[in-house]
Design an enzyme around this catalytic site. Structure first.
Site, PDB file in Angstrom:
ATOM      1  N   SER A   1       0.821  -1.218   0.000  1.00 60.13           N
ATOM      2  CA  SER A   1       0.000   0.000   0.000  1.00 60.13           C
ATOM      3  C   SER A   1       0.852   1.263   0.000  1.00 60.13           C
ATOM      4  O   SER A   1       0.475   2.256  -0.631  1.00 60.13           O
ATOM      5  CB  SER A   1      -0.965   0.003   1.183  1.00 60.13           C
ATOM      6  N   SER A   2       2.008   1.257   0.666  1.00 64.91           N
ATOM      7  CA  SER A   2       2.846   2.475   0.691  1.00 64.91           C
ATOM      8  C   SER A   2       3.320   2.810  -0.714  1.00 64.91           C
ATOM      9  O   SER A   2       3.300   3.973  -1.134  1.00 64.91           O
ATOM     10  CB  SER A   2       4.068   2.278   1.583  1.00 64.91           C
TER      11      SER A   2
ATOM     12  N   ALA B   1       1.917   1.826  -3.544  1.00 68.28           N
ATOM     13  CA  ALA B   1       0.767   2.177  -4.395  1.00 68.28           C
ATOM     14  C   ALA B   1       0.356   3.625  -4.161  1.00 68.28           C
ATOM     15  O   ALA B   1       0.016   4.347  -5.108  1.00 68.28           O
ATOM     16  CB  ALA B   1      -0.400   1.225  -4.118  1.00 68.28           C
TER      17      ALA B   1
ATOM     18  N   ASP C   1       7.333  -3.487  -5.550  1.00 67.12           N
ATOM     19  CA  ASP C   1       5.932  -3.078  -5.323  1.00 67.12           C
ATOM     20  C   ASP C   1       5.581  -1.913  -6.256  1.00 67.12           C
ATOM     21  O   ASP C   1       4.461  -1.823  -6.762  1.00 67.12           O
ATOM     22  CB  ASP C   1       5.710  -2.582  -3.886  1.00 67.12           C
TER      23      ASP C   1
HETATM   24  C1  MEV Z   1       8.407  -7.277  -0.270  1.00 66.29           C
HETATM   25  O1  MEV Z   1       7.187  -7.240  -0.958  1.00 66.29           O
HETATM   26  C2  MEV Z   1       9.450  -7.915  -1.137  1.00 66.29           C
HETATM   27  C3  MEV Z   1      10.854  -7.852  -0.545  1.00 66.29           C
HETATM   28  O2  MEV Z   1      11.703  -8.512  -1.482  1.00 66.29           O
HETATM   29  C4  MEV Z   1      11.313  -6.429  -0.331  1.00 66.29           C
HETATM   30  C5  MEV Z   1      11.590  -5.686  -1.613  1.00 66.29           C
HETATM   31  O3  MEV Z   1      11.833  -6.296  -2.649  1.00 66.29           O
HETATM   32  O4  MEV Z   1      11.611  -4.437  -1.547  1.00 66.29           O
HETATM   33  C6  MEV Z   1      10.940  -8.615   0.771  1.00 66.29           C
END
Ligand code: MEV
Length: 328
Positions: A112-113, A115, A156
């Site tokens: 969410s952050s 997005a 993300d």
């Molecule tokens: C988090 O969704 C995925 C991680 O690999 C962290 C990242 O890639 O920024 C744990």
């Protein structure tokens, strides 16, 4: 130039290669069909006002000239830093009000952050009539998130910007769409993970056990590339088996949990081709690759093991402007 705009961006699930991607290995991510929505309006008073009820933030206000300075509450920092980052390259005259609403809880680990940062950058570009390519939205969002979190790969953000299913490398060194429909089932543990805390914990352990952790990451990278081929062939049995192997490596890394293990075992026993945790681990969600005819049984097994099944399409569209009538 528009006085008001509404945009939305999807959440994400990592299918392969989480954690390893922070250290240069490839990963596979898919955008999920639950979206963060943001409405931005221009105002005359040189102030940023944020309403984000999903994170209990109401009527937060700060002069544009002060953005990023002083105490910034956690719930406001991603939006505030995104607006500041945009204003650094494209100064604005007046002020802004921003209202967000999310179809997914910040607890799920759907990103969410990221997005919300992507929404803020895209909305500012549309409001200020600045043409930004997807790449520029990604880069500015990545800089913003890294300024706050210090660690991460940007995976993300890539899902929020580009949507679909992507082969991805840190900082967007590689962003390759994989055009497929994935037969996935998602289970939520009910436990919220803190990605930055987990990343810091693993980084700390890597100072004592570097060789072992590096070899786990390179094995995850290899699995990810095998998974890419299997996904492109539509060989879901092979994809499931690779997920099981990826899960073992994540467990060896120390980011699984009893609850994740229980949901994963339940999904496999009920007929999934394979299953693993998704994202930072120690909570959040697990994913399973499931033949159509086993879907109801796998969903039921996840529920009986104490998880919540999340019925969500994947591979959905990235950040987009919404029709005005969908303003919030
Ligand atoms: C988090 O969704 C995925 C991680 O690999 C962290 C990242 O890639 O920024 C744990």
């Amino acid at each position: 130039m528009r006085d008001s705009v509404t945009v939305s961006a999807p959440g994400k699930l990592v299918l392969f290669g989480e954690h390893a991607v922070v250290y240069g290995q490839p990963c596979i991510v898919t955008a999920v069909g639950q979206r963060m929505q943001m409405t931005m309006r221009k105002t005359d008073d040189k102030t940023l006002v944020i309403d984000a009820p999903d994170v209990n933030l109401r009527g937060y206000s700060k002069p544009i000239a002060e953005l990023g300075k002083g105490n910034v509450p956690k719930s406001a920092q991603f939006i505030e830093h995104a607006v500041r980052a945009f204003c650094e390259t494209h100064p604005i005259q007046g002020g802004l009000t921003i209202a967000t609403s999310s179809e997914f809880s910040a607890k799920l680990g759907f990103g969410s952050s990221s997005a919300v940062v992507v929404c803020a950058i895209k909305a500012m570009a549309l409001c200020m009539d600045v043409k930004l390519t997807d790449r520029a939205v990604f880069d500015l969002s990545f800089t913003t998130v890294m300024d706050i979190q210090k660690k991460g790969s940007g995976v993300d953000i890539a899902a929020a910007v580009y949507g679909g299913t992507l082969l991805f490398k840190r900082a967007g060194e590689l962003i390759e769409p994989l055009a497929v429909e994935i037969p996935i089932v998602v289970g939520y543990t009910g436990v919220k993970s803190d990605t930055v805390t987990i990343l810091n914990d693993i980084a700390q352990r890597a100072t004592r056990d570097r060789k072992r952790i590096e070899s786990l990451y390179s094995a995850m990278g290899e699995l990810t590339m095998q998974a890419k081929s299997a996904i492109e062939r539509g060989d879901w049995k092979a994809v499931g088996e690779l997920m099981n192997r990826n899960q073992q490596l994540l467990s060896d890394l120390g980011v699984s949990s009893e609850k994740l293990d229980a949901l994963i075992a339940a999904a496999r026993a009920a007929g999934a081709f394979g299953a693993k945790l998704s994202g930072a681990g120690r909570g959040d969600c697990m994913v399973a690759i499931v033949p159509d005819e086993k879907r109801p049984a796998v969903i039921d097994a996840i529920r009986r093991a104490g998880g919540e099944s999340i019925d969500v399409p994947v591979g959905v569209e990235g950040v987009r402007a919404e029709a005005p009538e969908r303003d919030i």
